[in-house]
Design an enzyme around this catalytic site. Structure first.
Site, PDB file in Angstrom:
ATOM      1  N   ASN A   1      32.807  36.197  39.884  1.00  8.94           N
ATOM      2  CA  ASN A   1      33.406  37.370  40.510  1.00  8.94           C
ATOM      3  C   ASN A   1      34.837  37.519  40.043  1.00  8.94           C
ATOM      4  O   ASN A   1      35.651  36.594  40.192  1.00  8.94           O
ATOM      5  CB  ASN A   1      33.392  37.218  42.038  1.00  8.94           C
ATOM      6  CG  ASN A   1      33.768  38.501  42.733  1.00  8.94           C
ATOM      7  OD1 ASN A   1      32.968  39.427  42.804  1.00  8.94           O
ATOM      8  ND2 ASN A   1      34.988  38.588  43.207  1.00  8.94           N
ATOM      9  N   GLU A   2      35.131  38.650  39.445  1.00  9.50           N
ATOM     10  CA  GLU A   2      36.501  38.982  39.038  1.00  9.50           C
ATOM     11  C   GLU A   2      37.239  37.780  38.444  1.00  9.50           C
ATOM     12  O   GLU A   2      38.227  37.296  39.004  1.00  9.50           O
ATOM     13  CB  GLU A   2      37.280  39.568  40.209  1.00  9.50           C
ATOM     14  CG  GLU A   2      36.740  40.927  40.639  1.00  9.50           C
ATOM     15  CD  GLU A   2      37.628  41.634  41.663  1.00  9.50           C
ATOM     16  OE1 GLU A   2      38.463  40.970  42.301  1.00  9.50           O
ATOM     17  OE2 GLU A   2      37.467  42.856  41.822  1.00  9.50           O
TER      18      GLU A   2
ATOM     19  N   CYS B   1      45.066  27.957  34.628  1.00 11.43           N
ATOM     20  CA  CYS B   1      45.268  26.608  35.168  1.00 11.43           C
ATOM     21  C   CYS B   1      46.138  25.832  34.185  1.00 11.43           C
ATOM     22  O   CYS B   1      45.946  25.926  32.973  1.00 11.43           O
ATOM     23  CB  CYS B   1      43.913  25.932  35.345  1.00 11.43           C
ATOM     24  SG  CYS B   1      44.026  24.200  35.814  1.00 11.43           S
TER      25      CYS B   1
ATOM     26  N   TRP C   1      43.597  45.516  51.493  1.00  8.16           N
ATOM     27  CA  TRP C   1      44.712  44.807  50.858  1.00  8.16           C
ATOM     28  C   TRP C   1      45.763  45.763  50.286  1.00  8.16           C
ATOM     29  O   TRP C   1      46.774  45.328  49.759  1.00  8.16           O
ATOM     30  CB  TRP C   1      44.204  43.867  49.754  1.00  8.16           C
ATOM     31  CG  TRP C   1      43.248  44.490  48.785  1.00  8.16           C
ATOM     32  CD1 TRP C   1      41.885  44.386  48.808  1.00  8.16           C
ATOM     33  CD2 TRP C   1      43.553  45.322  47.652  1.00  8.16           C
ATOM     34  NE1 TRP C   1      41.321  45.095  47.760  1.00  8.16           N
ATOM     35  CE2 TRP C   1      42.323  45.682  47.042  1.00  8.16           C
ATOM     36  CE3 TRP C   1      44.735  45.800  47.093  1.00  8.16           C
ATOM     37  CZ2 TRP C   1      42.245  46.489  45.901  1.00  8.16           C
ATOM     38  CZ3 TRP C   1      44.658  46.605  45.964  1.00  8.16           C
ATOM     39  CH2 TRP C   1      43.427  46.939  45.382  1.00  8.16           C
TER      40      TRP C   1
ATOM     41  N   CYS D   1      43.555  21.319  30.734  1.00  6.12           N
ATOM     42  CA  CYS D   1      43.793  22.633  30.117  1.00  6.12           C
ATOM     43  C   CYS D   1      44.848  22.523  29.014  1.00  6.12           C
ATOM     44  O   CYS D   1      44.745  23.180  27.977  1.00  6.12           O
ATOM     45  CB  CYS D   1      44.188  23.667  31.170  1.00  6.12           C
ATOM     46  SG  CYS D   1      42.775  24.157  32.210  1.00  6.12           S
TER      47      CYS D   1
ATOM     48  N   CYS E   1      46.625  22.387  34.264  1.00  3.90           N
ATOM     49  CA  CYS E   1      46.412  20.943  34.400  1.00  3.90           C
ATOM     50  C   CYS E   1      46.393  20.263  33.028  1.00  3.90           C
ATOM     51  O   CYS E   1      46.381  20.928  31.997  1.00  3.90           O
ATOM     52  CB  CYS E   1      45.099  20.673  35.138  1.00  3.90           C
ATOM     53  SG  CYS E   1      43.638  20.873  34.100  1.00  3.90           S
TER      54      CYS E   1
ATOM     55  N   GLU F   1      31.928  47.712  42.546  1.00  2.00           N
ATOM     56  CA  GLU F   1      32.488  47.735  43.898  1.00  2.00           C
ATOM     57  C   GLU F   1      33.357  48.970  44.063  1.00  2.00           C
ATOM     58  O   GLU F   1      33.976  49.437  43.099  1.00  2.00           O
ATOM     59  CB  GLU F   1      33.396  46.524  44.155  1.00  2.00           C
ATOM     60  CG  GLU F   1      32.715  45.192  44.185  1.00  2.00           C
ATOM     61  CD  GLU F   1      33.723  44.058  44.426  1.00  2.00           C
ATOM     62  OE1 GLU F   1      34.821  44.332  44.956  1.00  2.00           O
ATOM     63  OE2 GLU F   1      33.409  42.923  44.062  1.00  2.00           O
TER      64      GLU F   1
ATOM     65  N   LYS G   1      38.030  41.168  57.242  1.00  2.00           N
ATOM     66  CA  LYS G   1      37.290  41.728  58.384  1.00  2.00           C
ATOM     67  C   LYS G   1      37.624  43.193  58.638  1.00  2.00           C
ATOM     68  O   LYS G   1      36.867  43.892  59.294  1.00  2.00           O
ATOM     69  CB  LYS G   1      37.496  40.881  59.644  1.00  2.00           C
ATOM     70  CG  LYS G   1      38.915  40.749  60.136  1.00  2.00           C
ATOM     71  CD  LYS G   1      38.942  39.862  61.388  1.00  2.00           C
ATOM     72  CE  LYS G   1      40.339  39.587  61.902  1.00  2.00           C
ATOM     73  NZ  LYS G   1      41.125  38.730  60.985  1.00  2.00           N
ATOM     74  N   PHE G   2      38.766  43.668  58.104  1.00  2.00           N
ATOM     75  CA  PHE G   2      39.096  45.088  58.278  1.00  2.00           C
ATOM     76  C   PHE G   2      38.890  45.893  57.000  1.00  2.00           C
ATOM     77  O   PHE G   2      39.306  47.040  56.909  1.00  2.00           O
ATOM     78  CB  PHE G   2      40.542  45.254  58.768  1.00  2.00           C
ATOM     79  CG  PHE G   2      40.768  44.665  60.125  1.00  2.00           C
ATOM     80  CD1 PHE G   2      39.940  45.022  61.195  1.00  2.00           C
ATOM     81  CD2 PHE G   2      41.785  43.739  60.345  1.00  2.00           C
ATOM     82  CE1 PHE G   2      40.131  44.468  62.447  1.00  2.00           C
ATOM     83  CE2 PHE G   2      41.977  43.184  61.594  1.00  2.00           C
ATOM     84  CZ  PHE G   2      41.147  43.545  62.660  1.00  2.00           C
TER      85      PHE G   2
HETATM   86  C1  GLA Z   1      37.506  42.433  45.017  1.00  2.00           C
HETATM   87  C2  GLA Z   1      36.464  41.359  45.233  1.00  2.00           C
HETATM   88  C3  GLA Z   1      35.680  41.523  46.488  1.00  2.00           C
HETATM   89  C4  GLA Z   1      36.561  41.968  47.638  1.00  2.00           C
HETATM   90  C5  GLA Z   1      37.259  43.233  47.234  1.00  2.00           C
HETATM   91  C6  GLA Z   1      38.106  43.825  48.332  1.00  2.00           C
HETATM   92  O1  GLA Z   1      37.081  43.474  44.262  1.00  2.00           O
HETATM   93  O2  GLA Z   1      35.579  41.248  44.150  1.00  2.00           O
HETATM   94  O3  GLA Z   1      35.064  40.290  46.791  1.00  2.00           O
HETATM   95  O4  GLA Z   1      37.485  40.973  47.926  1.00  2.00           O
HETATM   96  O5  GLA Z   1      38.098  42.967  46.156  1.00  2.00           O
HETATM   97  O6  GLA Z   1      38.661  45.040  47.961  1.00  2.00           O
HETATM   98 ZN    ZN Z   2      42.803  23.056  34.312  1.00  2.00          ZN
END
Ligand code: GLA
Ligand code: ZN
Length: 682
Positions: free
Chosen positions: A153-154, A159, A318, A164, A161, A310, A359-360
């Protein structure tokens, strides 16, 4: 036509679904299915952050619950995009193998927290990921519901360390072979930073080395390569076990931490997560900015359909101000992605969780839990429109005869440069200024990097191409020679791929000849300073003068003809805009940054000359994108009205509304509305 998900070739509608957070609430899981069908969903993304549920103890996999969910969704007509869980690791793993966690640029290992907090080099992490991905592929690879793999995911971050650092040194040795070659490429005699042993090399950071610019670039290039390598390793067992299911990874908007163009070969399908600041102060530019981000991702595989993995159906929790999408905006934002070639509208998130930091965050299903909400109704409306549009649009391509050169390495080089406007070189703003006329006039455009194939384009825009790499000088020369139209802007062709300045005149690599000029100096203007470009040779539709801000190249012409000159300052009378005929093509040089009207008028004239305009003229804040069925040749014009009020457009004779299959000559588009029409019978 090539579909993004051949197993289920339809426009996808769904989102990130986290049943792992609700396993103790079977009533809610049942209710989800009812609501998904009501909202017209045909796909869900599963398993993204579920490692702890999938492997509750080291080596003990529990996939039964996931299989039950996938089965139940499938029985109800809902397919699965299945994720690998590497975006967040379980606490038992971080406790037993702390090396899986990242080390920050200060040398401190980050504690178990957040997500995406993993070392790209760690053999233990790679092994754990490999093992669980193998098990998932074996269990679900042949499941009829699984249409796509969502790898991690994204991806993002770095890193520092020791593992690396070692990998970085190996990468450098492979690239430069000798320390001598590295020192030359780093111009490292500067401040006595010459390396005398490979072991002295270290990742760049604010805390450490950042004055050797090519080292900074190499660290970024390495991080991209490591991430691609990590994804390759993640995907390997999946590709072996179920070679027919395509893989993707979800990207982020114009994210500069990675060079996404390097993911070209590892992704079968491209996808990204789209969170615009709708209704913000800069609302006029939000649709343009978002359009550009869609075009950037698609252009990694030019012309091909992609997936919006998404988006938030309402507020995005956020953002600095978590504003609700105004009624209608959800439809417009969703179909804007489709207009730019997306074959899906997917959400984060299906259902709001009760706890945790998201949650929001906007979701299809609120804490309230039922379908009689404004957001749910708007999502359902998108679902039914996608279903109706799917037979026409799914799999169609996005043809573009024009391209803008957006190269991430060039962006990195500009952003770290010391000179001109320190802190903000205004590169992305300039890019957007050149992009905006494409939006306003409804001209399809790709955003390609310097490694891309340029041969199919007729118009190429190269804003602030400061760094030349990947043989771009030669490519541009060929492009113009063979009849292409090139527009290059100020402060281009200054450094080579090692971030070392060209000697003997700029722009380098033979571009002085292609453009018919030499740039001698560049003046940086204070924010309040303005100059004027006086047009001396007008193209159709251009005004007599335009305001200049930020940057002025002082150029001398060899074969180029001046089209405008500076109005004041000690360089008054020097050319501000030029044109040069080279081979069968033309090369324009925009020597300064100007007000937006210049880009609109100048590119507008070129669009006209090159016959790139759609056959409809567009009011303000209305745009159109074109998709084409490569099998039948049918074209679909997707009009989008970003005004909150309705507008009326005159169409040429014989056009059809794709959704109702009825003839249409005057097209009314409601506020925030979208209409899809075709010049031929559908
Ligand atoms: C990203 C993530 C998701 C979620 C959204 C919220 O795109 O991939 O898991 O956190 O942001 O906007
Ligand atoms: Zn590393």
């Amino acid at each position: 036509m090539k579909h993004t998900t051949p197993k289920f070739p339809a426009l996808l509608h769904g989102g990130d679904y986290n049943p792992g957070q609700w396993l103790d609430r079977p009533d809610i899981l049942e209710q989800d299915i009812v609501l998904m069908k009501e909202a017209g969903c045909n796909v869900m993304s599963l398993g993204i952050f579920d490692w702890i549920r999938l492997e509750p103890q080291e080596g003990r996999y529990d996939f039964d619950w996931l299989e039950a969910i996938i089965d139940r969704l499938y029985a109800n007509g809902i397919y699965t995009v299945l994720a690998t869980p590497s975006g967040a690791r379980p606490s038992w793993m971080a406790q037993k193998y702390p090396e899986v966690l990242r080390v920050g640029n200060d040398g401190e290992r980050i504690l178990f927290s957040g997500r995406h907090n993993h070392c790209l080099s760690s053999p233990v992490y790679r092994k754990k990921v490999h093992d669980i991905n193998t098990a998932l592929a074996k269990r679900f690879g042949a499941h009829p519901a699984v249409i796509l793999w969502h790898i991690s995911n994204e991806y993002g971050g770095e890193c520092h360390c020791e593992l690396c650092q070692e990998n970085f040194r190996k990468w450098l040795k492979k690239k430069y072979k000798t320390l001598d070659a590295l020192n030359r490429a780093y111009w490292s005699a500067f401040w006595s930073h010459t390396y005398t042993d490979w072991s002295q090399l270290h990742s760049s950071s604010e805390h450490g080395e950042h004055s050797i610019h090519n080292l900074v670039l190499d660290w970024k290039r390495f991080t991209t390569d490591m991430t691609v390598d990590f994804m390759k390793a993640e995907a390997a067992p999946i590709r072996e076990i179920c070679p027919d299911i395509p893989v993707t990874t979800n990207m982020m908007e114009l994210y500069s931490g990675l060079n996404y163009y390097k993911f070209k070969d590892i992704c079968d399908v491209l996808s990204w997560d789209n969170y615009p600041l709708w209704h913000s102060e800069g609302e006029n530019s939000v649709p343009i900015h978002t359009a550009m981000a869609h075009d950037m991702i698609r252009s990694i595989h030019p012309g091909k359909p992609w997936l919006m993995m998404e988006s938030s159906p309402s507020a995005t929790n956020w953002q600095p101000v978590c504003k609700l999408r105004r009624p209608g905006m959800h439809m417009l934002a969703s179909l804007q992605a489709v207009a730019h070639g997306s074959d899906s509208v997917q959400y984060f998130q299906w259902r709001k969780g009760r706890g945790g930091s998201e949650k929001f965050h906007g979701a299809v299903v609120d804490h309230y839990g039922k379908s009689d909400t404004r957001v749910f109704r708007e999502v359902s409306a998108v679902g039914s429109r996608l279903k109706n549009l799917s037979p026409s649009l799914c799999g169609t391509e996005y043809p573009a005869k024009a391209a803008i050169l957006y190269d991430v390495e060039n962006r990195w080089a500009i952003e770290q440069m010391q000179g001109l406007h320190n802190g903000n070189q205004g590169y992305m703003e300039e890019l957007e200024a050149f992009y905006a006329p494409f939006f306003h006039r409804g001209v399809n455009v790709d955003l390609v990097d310097m490694e891309s194939d340029l041969s199919g384009y007729e118009l190429l825009i190269a804003p602030m191409l400061y760094m030349f790499r990947a043989g771009i000088g030669e490519k541009l020369r060929r492009f113009v020679k063979e009849g292409g139209t090139l527009v290059m802007s100020c402060f281009s062709g200054i450094v080579d791929e090692n971030d070392l300045c060209y000697l003997g005149g700029m722009p380098g690599e033979g571009m002085m000849e292609v453009l018919g000029l030499r740039s001698e100096e560049t003046d940086a203007l204070y924010p309040q300073d303005r100059n004027t470009a006086l047009i001396t040779h007008s193209l159709p539709g251009m005004k007599p003068s335009y305001e200049i801000h930020s940057l002025c190249d002082l150029i001398h012409l060899s074969t180029a003809k001046p089209l405008a000159e500076y109005g004041k300052d000690f360089y008054a009378g020097l050319p501000a805009l030029t044109a040069n005929t080279f081979g069968k093509g033309k090369a324009y040089y925009v020597a300064c940054r100007m007000e937006s009207a210049f880009y609109e008028d100048f590119l507008g004239a070129l669009f006209q000359e090159l016959s790139l305009l759609p056959p409809v003229s567009l009011p303000e804040k209305v745009t159109v994108n074109t998709r084409i069925n490569s099998d039948t040749g049918a074209a679909y014009y997707i009009f989008q009205n970003f005004n909150s009020f309705p507008i009326l457009l005159d169409l040429p004779e014989g056009w059809t509304d794709t959704e109702t299959n009825t003839p249409v000559s005057q097209l009314s588009i409601e506020g925030y509305g979208v209409r899809v029409v075709s010049p031929s019978q559908c």
